[in-house]
Motif scaffolding. Structure first.
Motif, mmCIF file in Angstrom:
data_model
loop_
_atom_site.group_PDB
_atom_site.id
_atom_site.type_symbol
_atom_site.label_atom_id
_atom_site.label_comp_id
_atom_site.label_asym_id
_atom_site.label_seq_id
_atom_site.Cartn_x
_atom_site.Cartn_y
_atom_site.Cartn_z
ATOM 1 N N MET A 97 72.148 63.748 13.658
ATOM 2 C CA MET A 97 71.765 62.559 14.421
ATOM 3 C C MET A 97 70.469 62.783 15.180
ATOM 4 S SD MET A 97 72.467 59.488 14.512
ATOM 5 C CE MET A 97 73.801 59.817 13.386
ATOM 6 N N ARG A 98 70.230 63.995 15.647
ATOM 7 C CA ARG A 98 68.931 64.278 16.292
ATOM 8 C C ARG A 98 67.793 64.105 15.295
ATOM 9 N NH1 ARG A 98 71.176 69.335 19.743
ATOM 10 N NH2 ARG A 98 71.538 68.200 21.688
ATOM 11 N N VAL A 99 67.980 64.620 14.097
ATOM 12 C CA VAL A 99 66.946 64.484 13.069
ATOM 13 C C VAL A 99 66.750 63.012 12.714
ATOM 14 C CG1 VAL A 99 66.352 65.011 10.663
ATOM 15 C CG2 VAL A 99 67.282 66.809 12.143
ATOM 16 N N ASN A 100 67.837 62.289 12.530
ATOM 17 C CA ASN A 100 67.733 60.890 12.116
ATOM 18 C C ASN A 100 67.179 59.998 13.221
ATOM 19 O OD1 ASN A 100 68.611 61.623 9.594
ATOM 20 N ND2 ASN A 100 70.745 61.177 10.035
ATOM 21 N N LEU A 101 67.525 60.262 14.480
ATOM 22 C CA LEU A 101 66.913 59.514 15.576
ATOM 23 C C LEU A 101 65.426 59.839 15.649
ATOM 24 C CD1 LEU A 101 66.855 57.645 18.009
ATOM 25 C CD2 LEU A 101 67.763 59.540 19.400
ATOM 26 N N SER A 102 65.067 61.088 15.441
ATOM 27 C CA SER A 102 63.641 61.445 15.467
ATOM 28 C C SER A 102 62.875 60.683 14.385
ATOM 29 C CB SER A 102 63.447 62.958 15.304
ATOM 30 O OG SER A 102 63.628 63.367 13.971
ATOM 31 N N ASN A 103 63.492 60.480 13.231
ATOM 32 C CA ASN A 103 62.837 59.716 12.165
ATOM 33 C C ASN A 103 62.631 58.264 12.580
ATOM 34 O OD1 ASN A 103 62.841 62.020 10.632
ATOM 35 N ND2 ASN A 103 64.589 61.421 9.386
ATOM 36 N N ALA A 104 63.647 57.681 13.219
ATOM 37 C CA ALA A 104 63.509 56.293 13.695
ATOM 38 C C ALA A 104 62.380 56.199 14.715
ATOM 39 C CB ALA A 104 64.832 55.811 14.291
ATOM 40 N N LEU A 105 62.285 57.175 15.588
ATOM 41 C CA LEU A 105 61.234 57.164 16.612
ATOM 42 C C LEU A 105 59.855 57.351 15.990
ATOM 43 C CD1 LEU A 105 63.084 59.267 19.301
ATOM 44 C CD2 LEU A 105 62.575 56.821 19.403
ATOM 45 N N ARG A 106 59.749 58.259 15.050
ATOM 46 C CA ARG A 106 58.447 58.473 14.396
ATOM 47 C C ARG A 106 57.993 57.227 13.670
ATOM 48 N NH1 ARG A 106 58.319 63.280 10.676
ATOM 49 N NH2 ARG A 106 56.144 62.675 10.542
ATOM 50 N N SER A 107 58.923 56.508 13.068
ATOM 51 C CA SER A 107 58.538 55.287 12.354
ATOM 52 C C SER A 107 58.035 54.209 13.301
ATOM 53 C CB SER A 107 59.708 54.761 11.520
ATOM 54 O OG SER A 107 60.677 54.156 12.346
ATOM 55 N N GLN A 108 58.348 54.363 14.584
ATOM 56 C CA GLN A 108 57.889 53.412 15.609
ATOM 57 C C GLN A 108 56.747 54.002 16.440
ATOM 58 O OE1 GLN A 108 61.223 51.211 17.614
ATOM 59 N NE2 GLN A 108 62.342 52.901 16.670
ATOM 60 N N ASN A 109 56.135 55.052 15.923
ATOM 61 C CA ASN A 109 55.006 55.702 16.593
ATOM 62 C C ASN A 109 55.389 56.259 17.963
ATOM 63 O OD1 ASN A 109 52.419 56.691 16.550
ATOM 64 N ND2 ASN A 109 51.543 54.880 17.503
ATOM 65 N N GLN A 110 56.533 56.948 18.019
ATOM 66 C CA GLN A 110 56.996 57.629 19.223
ATOM 67 C C GLN A 110 57.224 59.108 18.897
ATOM 68 O OE1 GLN A 110 60.219 55.551 21.323
ATOM 69 N NE2 GLN A 110 59.825 53.777 20.014
ATOM 70 N N PRO A 111 56.160 59.818 18.514
ATOM 71 C CA PRO A 111 56.338 61.184 18.017
ATOM 72 C C PRO A 111 56.701 62.218 19.078
ATOM 73 C CG PRO A 111 54.015 60.655 18.143
ATOM 74 C CD PRO A 111 54.767 59.386 18.465
ATOM 75 N N VAL A 112 56.377 61.981 20.341
ATOM 76 C CA VAL A 112 56.643 63.000 21.360
ATOM 77 C C VAL A 112 58.145 63.221 21.520
ATOM 78 C CG1 VAL A 112 56.350 63.620 23.791
ATOM 79 C CG2 VAL A 112 54.450 62.572 22.535
ATOM 80 N N ALA B 41 56.861 69.779 11.620
ATOM 81 C CA ALA B 41 55.469 70.144 11.333
ATOM 82 C C ALA B 41 54.610 68.903 11.132
ATOM 83 C CB ALA B 41 55.411 71.054 10.103
ATOM 84 N N SER B 42 55.149 67.930 10.434
ATOM 85 C CA SER B 42 54.418 66.683 10.207
ATOM 86 C C SER B 42 54.172 65.947 11.520
ATOM 87 C CB SER B 42 55.202 65.804 9.231
ATOM 88 O OG SER B 42 54.572 64.568 9.071
ATOM 89 N N ALA B 43 55.195 65.883 12.371
ATOM 90 C CA ALA B 43 55.041 65.206 13.669
ATOM 91 C C ALA B 43 54.024 65.931 14.540
ATOM 92 C CB ALA B 43 56.395 65.116 14.381
ATOM 93 N N LEU B 44 54.066 67.258 14.537
ATOM 94 C CA LEU B 44 53.094 68.033 15.317
ATOM 95 C C LEU B 44 51.673 67.807 14.808
ATOM 96 C CD1 LEU B 44 55.140 71.336 15.648
ATOM 97 C CD2 LEU B 44 54.525 69.781 17.524
ATOM 98 N N SER B 45 51.525 67.746 13.494
ATOM 99 C CA SER B 45 50.206 67.458 12.921
ATOM 100 C C SER B 45 49.719 66.085 13.355
ATOM 101 C CB SER B 45 50.254 67.532 11.390
ATOM 102 O OG SER B 45 50.435 68.845 10.960
ATOM 103 N N GLY B 46 50.629 65.116 13.346
ATOM 104 C CA GLY B 46 50.276 63.768 13.775
ATOM 105 C C GLY B 46 49.842 63.704 15.227
ATOM 106 N N LEU B 47 50.378 64.600 16.036
ATOM 107 C CA LEU B 47 49.998 64.672 17.454
ATOM 108 C C LEU B 47 48.765 65.555 17.666
ATOM 109 C CD1 LEU B 47 53.539 65.017 19.059
ATOM 110 C CD2 LEU B 47 51.947 63.110 19.359
#
Length: 188
Positions: free
Chosen positions: A91-106, A138-144
């Motif tokens: 659920m942590r991974v899946n919530l993180s995906n929902a957040l990333r799709s909404q441009n909330q990478p932090v 890694a992808s989220a960190l790159s995006g940031l």
């Protein structure tokens, strides 16, 4: 997700590989020691179904719809499950995906780090779910633009993939490419 094929590594397809959506992790229905009463039902299947609904919504690029349900499920798992539980990890991974799709990478990065930190000591750094979570991190960190941190994650991915699959598979080559990209961006 999809398997990366060798012909995906040609430059013409590189942007497509680098821009793939984050991958989710399914919850498991064999790990529910209690009922889902806090979520509006006493049916154990409800947790499983709702968890996989979050995964499906993310796969359909509906992170905004997935986020509230994922937050409720995460709160439930955090209250009722041990910190190293697979479904809490998922659920942590899946919530993180929902957040990333909404441009909330932090917040997504924080959730991914928590997920990896809790599960990796149990299943190992080369576990497929850990690899998937680390790829998302890694992808989220790159995006940031946190290229040094992304580099460290890509280096672990290369090591894990080499251990699991050998040094010359397409996945290892792809992660080496992403590591090189992170190194290049760090130098800029």
């Amino acid at each position: 997700g999809r398997d990366v094929q060798f012909d995906d590594l040609f430059i013409g397809n590189a942007f497509q590989i680098l821009d793939q959506r984050a991958q989710g992790i399914a919850v498991r229905d064999d790990q529910y020691p209690f009922a889902a009463g806090d979520l509006g039902s006493n049916d154990v299947v409800t947790l499983y179904a709702q968890g996989n609904l979050v995964l499906t919504l993310n796969q359909l690029s509906k992170g905004k719809e997935a986020e509230p349900l994922a937050r409720r499920l995460l709160a439930y798992y955090e209250q009722h499950n041990p910190s190293d539980d697979h479904n809490l990890f998922a659920m942590r991974v899946n919530l993180s995906n929902a957040l990333r799709s909404q441009n909330q990478p932090v917040e997504a990065v924080t959730l991914l780090r928590q997920a990896i930190q809790a599960q990796e000591p149990i299943v190992g750094f080369d576990n497929p779910n850990i690899i998937l979570a680390r790829e998302n991190l890694a992808s989220a960190l790159s995006g940031l633009k946190l290229n040094a941190e992304a580099e460290a994650e890509y280096a672990l991915l290369v090591k894990a993939d080499e251990l699991r699959k050998g040094p010359e598979t397409a996945r290892v080559v792809l992660n080496r490419f992403l590591l090189a990209q992170a190194l290049f961006l760090q130098e800029k």
